[in-house]
Scaffold this motif. Structure first.
Motif, PDB file in Angstrom:
ATOM      1  N   TYR A  45     -10.733  22.726  61.501  1.00 31.51           N
ATOM      2  CA  TYR A  45     -10.024  23.182  60.307  1.00 31.51           C
ATOM      3  C   TYR A  45     -10.516  22.392  59.102  1.00 31.51           C
ATOM      4  O   TYR A  45     -10.990  21.266  59.242  1.00 31.51           O
ATOM      5  N   ASP A  46     -10.374  22.980  57.935  1.00 28.85           N
ATOM      6  CA  ASP A  46     -10.695  22.301  56.685  1.00 28.85           C
ATOM      7  C   ASP A  46      -9.487  21.457  56.280  1.00 28.85           C
ATOM      8  O   ASP A  46      -8.441  21.992  55.911  1.00 28.85           O
ATOM      9  N   SER A  47      -9.621  20.147  56.340  1.00 28.65           N
ATOM     10  CA  SER A  47      -8.480  19.264  56.094  1.00 28.65           C
ATOM     11  C   SER A  47      -8.004  19.280  54.652  1.00 28.65           C
ATOM     12  O   SER A  47      -6.891  18.828  54.368  1.00 28.65           O
ATOM     13  N   THR A  48      -8.820  19.780  53.716  1.00 27.15           N
ATOM     14  CA  THR A  48      -8.335  19.889  52.342  1.00 27.15           C
ATOM     15  C   THR A  48      -7.254  20.974  52.230  1.00 27.15           C
ATOM     16  O   THR A  48      -6.520  21.015  51.248  1.00 27.15           O
ATOM     17  N   LYS A  49      -7.156  21.850  53.254  1.00 25.04           N
ATOM     18  CA  LYS A  49      -6.184  22.952  53.249  1.00 25.04           C
ATOM     19  C   LYS A  49      -5.168  22.789  54.368  1.00 25.04           C
ATOM     20  O   LYS A  49      -4.597  23.769  54.851  1.00 25.04           O
ATOM     21  N   ILE A  50      -4.918  21.532  54.758  1.00 28.27           N
ATOM     22  CA  ILE A  50      -4.138  21.247  55.953  1.00 28.27           C
ATOM     23  C   ILE A  50      -2.645  21.503  55.778  1.00 28.27           C
ATOM     24  O   ILE A  50      -1.907  21.660  56.750  1.00 28.27           O
ATOM     25  N   CYS A  51      -2.167  21.567  54.537  1.00 26.05           N
ATOM     26  CA  CYS A  51      -0.731  21.702  54.278  1.00 26.05           C
ATOM     27  C   CYS A  51      -0.390  23.115  53.821  1.00 26.05           C
ATOM     28  O   CYS A  51      -1.077  23.692  52.979  1.00 26.05           O
ATOM     29  N   SER A  52       0.709  23.656  54.384  1.00 29.59           N
ATOM     30  CA  SER A  52       1.168  24.988  53.981  1.00 29.59           C
ATOM     31  C   SER A  52       2.695  25.026  53.991  1.00 29.59           C
ATOM     32  O   SER A  52       3.325  24.635  54.974  1.00 29.59           O
ATOM     33  N   GLU A  53       3.270  25.519  52.914  1.00 34.54           N
ATOM     34  CA  GLU A  53       4.724  25.613  52.798  1.00 34.54           C
ATOM     35  C   GLU A  53       5.312  26.584  53.812  1.00 34.54           C
ATOM     36  O   GLU A  53       6.497  26.484  54.163  1.00 34.54           O
ATOM     37  N   ILE A  54       4.523  27.545  54.285  1.00 34.73           N
ATOM     38  CA  ILE A  54       5.071  28.553  55.199  1.00 34.73           C
ATOM     39  C   ILE A  54       4.968  28.133  56.663  1.00 34.73           C
ATOM     40  O   ILE A  54       5.473  28.828  57.537  1.00 34.73           O
TER      41      ILE A  54
ATOM     42  N   GLY B 212      -0.785  24.076  65.699  1.00 39.88           N
ATOM     43  CA  GLY B 212      -2.039  23.706  65.047  1.00 39.88           C
ATOM     44  C   GLY B 212      -1.965  23.899  63.550  1.00 39.88           C
ATOM     45  O   GLY B 212      -0.932  24.317  63.006  1.00 39.88           O
ATOM     46  N   PRO B 213      -3.063  23.617  62.851  1.00 44.29           N
ATOM     47  CA  PRO B 213      -3.060  23.689  61.382  1.00 44.29           C
ATOM     48  C   PRO B 213      -2.995  25.134  60.888  1.00 44.29           C
ATOM     49  O   PRO B 213      -3.396  26.046  61.611  1.00 44.29           O
ATOM     50  N   PRO B 214      -2.502  25.304  59.619  1.00 43.42           N
ATOM     51  CA  PRO B 214      -1.999  24.279  58.692  1.00 43.42           C
ATOM     52  C   PRO B 214      -0.615  23.785  59.097  1.00 43.42           C
ATOM     53  O   PRO B 214       0.069  24.430  59.892  1.00 43.42           O
ATOM     54  N   PHE B 215      -0.207  22.645  58.503  1.00 44.87           N
ATOM     55  CA  PHE B 215       1.033  21.995  58.891  1.00 44.87           C
ATOM     56  C   PHE B 215       2.029  22.011  57.732  1.00 44.87           C
ATOM     57  O   PHE B 215       1.641  22.083  56.566  1.00 44.87           O
ATOM     58  N   PRO B 216       3.319  21.913  58.046  1.00 37.58           N
ATOM     59  CA  PRO B 216       4.320  21.880  56.975  1.00 37.58           C
ATOM     60  C   PRO B 216       4.287  20.551  56.222  1.00 37.58           C
ATOM     61  O   PRO B 216       3.784  19.551  56.743  1.00 37.58           O
ATOM     62  N   PRO B 217       4.808  20.523  55.018  1.00 38.11           N
ATOM     63  CA  PRO B 217       4.873  19.257  54.276  1.00 38.11           C
ATOM     64  C   PRO B 217       5.764  18.237  54.998  1.00 38.11           C
ATOM     65  O   PRO B 217       6.651  18.619  55.767  1.00 38.11           O
ATOM     66  N   ASN B 218       5.491  16.973  54.736  1.00 38.42           N
ATOM     67  CA  ASN B 218       6.374  15.878  55.167  1.00 38.42           C
ATOM     68  C   ASN B 218       6.637  15.866  56.676  1.00 38.42           C
ATOM     69  O   ASN B 218       7.784  15.797  57.105  1.00 38.42           O
TER      70      ASN B 218
END
Length: 414
Positions: free
Chosen positions: A255-264, A271-277
């Motif tokens: 996965y591209d770690s610059t896009k690792i976070c997703s609000e949904i 697996g990625p992407p992952f939620p915040p916090n």
């Protein structure tokens, strides 16, 4: 006063292995091997010791250990030459020139091509700029190296004594997964993360997985570690290393770690992407210019290429902050010596993210950060930079000064 360029052009004076604490380690195997080598070199047995249970340090052979030159000069490429100076054998792809008269088992002198002008398959003596890097025994003939029309593989020269006098101790001395050649600051980086059982840890740029497996071993294989790198091939490499070292607590994803976070995203299990916090700890061993590597015999990076790294590092830091829990720990590291990728990157992160607090990257074994690079003296002593510099803010043991150039900083998210 140290000459940094001179320091970078020479290999460290110590060889470090990371010992897999999930497996048993038999010192007798190493002692017997070094005894055999000392007899072959007519030298006093080489010393070794443990900094910690997972860090084995080997010293150099004494100065009186030398080898007479031979009539056979083998030319290798700069990367291969640097590896030989660190105690490696010569592998077939690195060989550029070999005399036609050489026979299997002949003792040969190994020279690095510093100009990059040696044509592959050279038969005559090379007259370009070259550097003697060691001596060894020939294991492959010219026909094996150059005449088959395919990329050769395997050990072409069994290195006996590098010019650096570092020991030639291959990982294959032990069963697979028991020891791993790893630079000392890279091992220290694992100590700084200090993985604990049940912690949810993200390794953002993890391939080939050396730090990942170290974290797993430090937690007694009981942390929950997610390792990310950009391509399926790199993720596969991480999984292979985990299998080899008996690590089962790691999940690796491409996965591209610059896009690792997703609000949904709702959780980390799919697996990625992952939620915040969501992560207790995040390790960002960032892609960098690699200018701390030693020895540097040739450097082809342009100033523009070096400058480009800070932009992806900033994107990765943004992603790391987003997925880190409040109260969580973010560890940032590089294997380079540039201010822009190290101290100035930390200053940028502190200004960009008011939620981050810089804390000591303990254990503090390297020197403090550079002055006049965006950090106050109070902040400089919280980071650690591995290099030749002396600094009154924190004295450094010689073993931590004579390693590769490296940088580590730690943040807490408020």
């Amino acid at each position: 006063m140290f000459d940094k360029q001179d320091w970078l052009s020479k290999p460290p004076k110590f060889t470090t292995f990371r010992v897999n604490t999930l497996k048993s380690f038999n010192c007798n195997i190493l002692e017997d091997f070094l005894l055999k080598q000392s007899e072959e070199l007519n030298a006093t047995v080489l010393k070794f010791h443990f900094l910690r249970s997972d860090c084995l340090v080997l010293e150099r052979w004494s100065k009186n250990v030398t080898m007479e030159t031979s009539d056979n000069e083998v030319i290798v490429d700069p990367l291969c030459a640097a590896a030989v100076l660190r105690g490696a054998h010569v592998f077939a792809p690195g060989v550029m020139g070999l005399p036609t008269s050489c026979k299997l088992g002949d003792r040969v002198d190994i020279y690095g091509d510093l100009d990059g002008q040696c044509k592959r398959g050279l038969k005559v003596k090379y007259t370009g700029k070259k550097l003697y890097v060691g001596t060894g025994y020939l294991k492959m003939l010219r026909c094996d190296l150059f005449d088959n029309g395919i990329q050769p593989s395997g050990i072409a020269i069994h290195t006996l004594l590098p010019a650096s006098r570092l020991p030639v101790v291959n990982e294959t001395l032990y069963p697979k997964g028991e020891i791993l050649l790893q630079n000392l600051p890279s091992i220290v980086c694992g100590w700084v993360v200090n993985a604990k059982p049940t912690e949810l840890i993200l390794d953002m740029c993890a391939a080939p997985g050396n730090k990942t497996t170290h974290l797993a071993e430090m937690s007694n294989n009981q942390a929950i570690i997610i390792a990310i790198d950009k391509t399926p091939q790199k993720a596969t490499k991480i999984r292979i290393n985990c299998d080899t070292q008996g690590v089962t607590c790691v999940s690796a994803y491409p996965y591209d770690s610059t896009k690792i976070c997703s609000e949904i995203s709702s959780d980390v299990n799919g697996g990625p992407p992952f939620p915040p916090n969501c992560f207790d700890k995040v390790l960002l061993d960032a892609p960098c210019s690699g200018l701390g590597q030693r020895p540097q015999l040739v450097n082809k990076l342009t100033p523009k290429m070096i400058q480009s790294y800070k932009f992806v590092q900033r994107k990765l830091l943004c992603a790391a902050v987003n997925v880190l829990k409040v109260g969580g720990k973010l560890i940032y590291s590089t294997c380079t010596i540039t201010d822009d990728e190290n101290e100035r990157m930390i200053a940028w992160a502190l200004e960009k993210f008011p939620c981050l607090t810089l804390v000591p990257a303990e254990p503090l074994l390297g020197g403090p950060g550079q002055p006049s690079c965006g950090l106050s003296d109070e902040q400089r002593v919280m980071v650690q930079r591995f290099g030749p510099e002396d600094d009154v803010l924190r004295p450094v043991e010689s073993i931590y000064k004579d390693t590769i150039g490296f940088f580590i900083a730690t943040f807490i998210k408020n």
